[in-house]
Design a protein around this motif. Structure first.
Motif, PDB file in Angstrom:
ATOM      1  N   UNK A 142     -19.502  22.400 -13.476  1.00 20.84           N
ATOM      2  CA  UNK A 142     -19.171  21.615 -12.294  1.00 20.84           C
ATOM      3  C   UNK A 142     -17.778  22.010 -11.818  1.00 20.84           C
ATOM      4  N   UNK A 143     -17.575  22.000 -10.513  1.00 21.07           N
ATOM      5  CA  UNK A 143     -16.252  22.229  -9.938  1.00 21.07           C
ATOM      6  C   UNK A 143     -15.884  21.041  -9.071  1.00 21.07           C
ATOM      7  N   UNK A 144     -14.716  20.445  -9.335  1.00 23.61           N
ATOM      8  CA  UNK A 144     -14.262  19.267  -8.616  1.00 23.61           C
ATOM      9  C   UNK A 144     -12.957  19.540  -7.890  1.00 23.61           C
ATOM     10  N   UNK A 145     -12.679  18.732  -6.888  1.00 19.15           N
ATOM     11  CA  UNK A 145     -11.431  18.841  -6.135  1.00 19.15           C
ATOM     12  C   UNK A 145     -10.263  18.285  -6.924  1.00 19.15           C
ATOM     13  N   UNK A 183     -13.141  12.286  -9.377  1.00 21.14           N
ATOM     14  CA  UNK A 183     -14.610  12.254  -9.450  1.00 21.14           C
ATOM     15  C   UNK A 183     -15.153  12.670 -10.814  1.00 21.14           C
ATOM     16  N   UNK A 184     -14.288  12.755 -11.828  1.00 20.48           N
ATOM     17  CA  UNK A 184     -14.773  13.063 -13.183  1.00 20.48           C
ATOM     18  C   UNK A 184     -15.776  12.012 -13.641  1.00 20.48           C
ATOM     19  N   UNK A 185     -15.447  10.744 -13.464  1.00 21.15           N
ATOM     20  CA  UNK A 185     -16.308   9.661 -13.950  1.00 21.15           C
ATOM     21  C   UNK A 185     -17.682   9.688 -13.278  1.00 21.15           C
ATOM     22  N   UNK A 186     -17.717   9.857 -11.962  1.00 21.20           N
ATOM     23  CA  UNK A 186     -19.005   9.863 -11.259  1.00 21.20           C
ATOM     24  C   UNK A 186     -19.821  11.100 -11.620  1.00 21.20           C
ATOM     25  N   UNK A 187     -19.145  12.221 -11.850  1.00 23.56           N
ATOM     26  CA  UNK A 187     -19.854  13.444 -12.249  1.00 23.56           C
ATOM     27  C   UNK A 187     -20.497  13.284 -13.615  1.00 23.56           C
ATOM     28  N   UNK A 245     -21.258  10.487 -15.119  1.00 24.57           N
ATOM     29  CA  UNK A 245     -22.296   9.455 -15.032  1.00 24.57           C
ATOM     30  C   UNK A 245     -23.571  10.020 -14.432  1.00 24.57           C
ATOM     31  N   UNK A 246     -23.443  10.897 -13.426  1.00 18.02           N
ATOM     32  CA  UNK A 246     -24.603  11.418 -12.725  1.00 18.02           C
ATOM     33  C   UNK A 246     -25.370  12.460 -13.536  1.00 18.02           C
ATOM     34  N   UNK A 247     -24.677  13.261 -14.335  1.00 16.89           N
ATOM     35  CA  UNK A 247     -25.310  14.414 -14.957  1.00 16.89           C
ATOM     36  C   UNK A 247     -25.516  14.315 -16.457  1.00 16.89           C
TER      37      UNK A 247
END
Length: 221
Positions: A202-205, A209-213, A215-217
């Protein structure tokens, strides 16, 4: 996949210290007559400081060559910067808090020497945050070798397959992938478009958004 631990890189992930490293390297190397430019020192982001010194000695040799002294001159400037104006990067405090609240073990795996780690933890008041801290300072190889990440997983008593590593450098990302960990890359904005980040899961800005990433995956805990 079940994630039981989150392991953070330090420089460029926990604290905005990469500009300090680059400025310190330019100052010291150019005093030695190397005439480096900012784009030159960007090539070694993520490497252990003695490896950085050796990298430039091989390409632009100078005399007398003293790897340890040159590394100390650079790190002294970085420690001074951290103590005076070091700041946590965007979203990192929330990410650390969320990780703890969700039962994840929290590790720190860095190429930096212990006295820089201590300066960062003291400045950001994170002394009691990490369940395990590992440095590549005294290892045979630093990043991109995976040993510092494998050591951190071992100290956390978590299989590397159940760890996710947060990195800002390509060298660090290679190390985490080689350790068989899941990975999140948070590159500096000016490098975010580069194709090399495609090896990250995953690549984030930023860390917001670490937590949502996760949680989602992933399944947590």
């Amino acid at each position: 996949m079940n994630i039981k631990a989150i392991i953070f890189d330090m420089d460029g992930v926990i604290i905005d210290s990469e500009p300090a490293w680059q400025a310190a390297e330019l100052a010291v190397f150019n005093q030695l007559g190397l005439h480096l430019q900012p784009t030159d020192v960007e090539q070694t982001i993520g490497l252990r400081i003695d490896q950085v010194v050796d990298y430039w000695q091989q390409r632009k040799p100078w005399q007398p060559y003293n790897n340890q002294q040159t590394a100390q001159d650079i790190t002294a400037k970085v420690v001074a910067y951290i103590s005076e104006q070091g700041q946590a990067l965007t979203g990192i405090e929330q990410a650390l808090k969320w990780s703890k609240e969700n039962g994840l073990k929290i590790g720190l795996a860095t190429s930096s020497p212990r006295y820089i780690i201590d300066a960062v933890l003291e400045k950001l008041q994170l002394n009691n945050t990490f369940n395990a801290i590992t440095s590549a300072e005294h290892l045979p190889y630093g990043k991109p070798h995976p040993e510092v990440y494998l050591n951190c997983a071992s100290a956390l008593n978590v299989n590397p397959q159940h760890c996710i590593a947060i990195e800002d450098s390509f060298n660090g990302l290679v190390a985490a992938r080689a350790a068989n960990m899941q990975t999140i890359a948070i590159p500096e904005a000016r490098f975010a478009h580069e194709s090399t980040w495609s090896i990250a899961h995953h690549q984030l800005k930023d860390a917001n958004t670490i937590s949502s990433t996760l949680t989602a995956y992933y399944h947590l805990g």
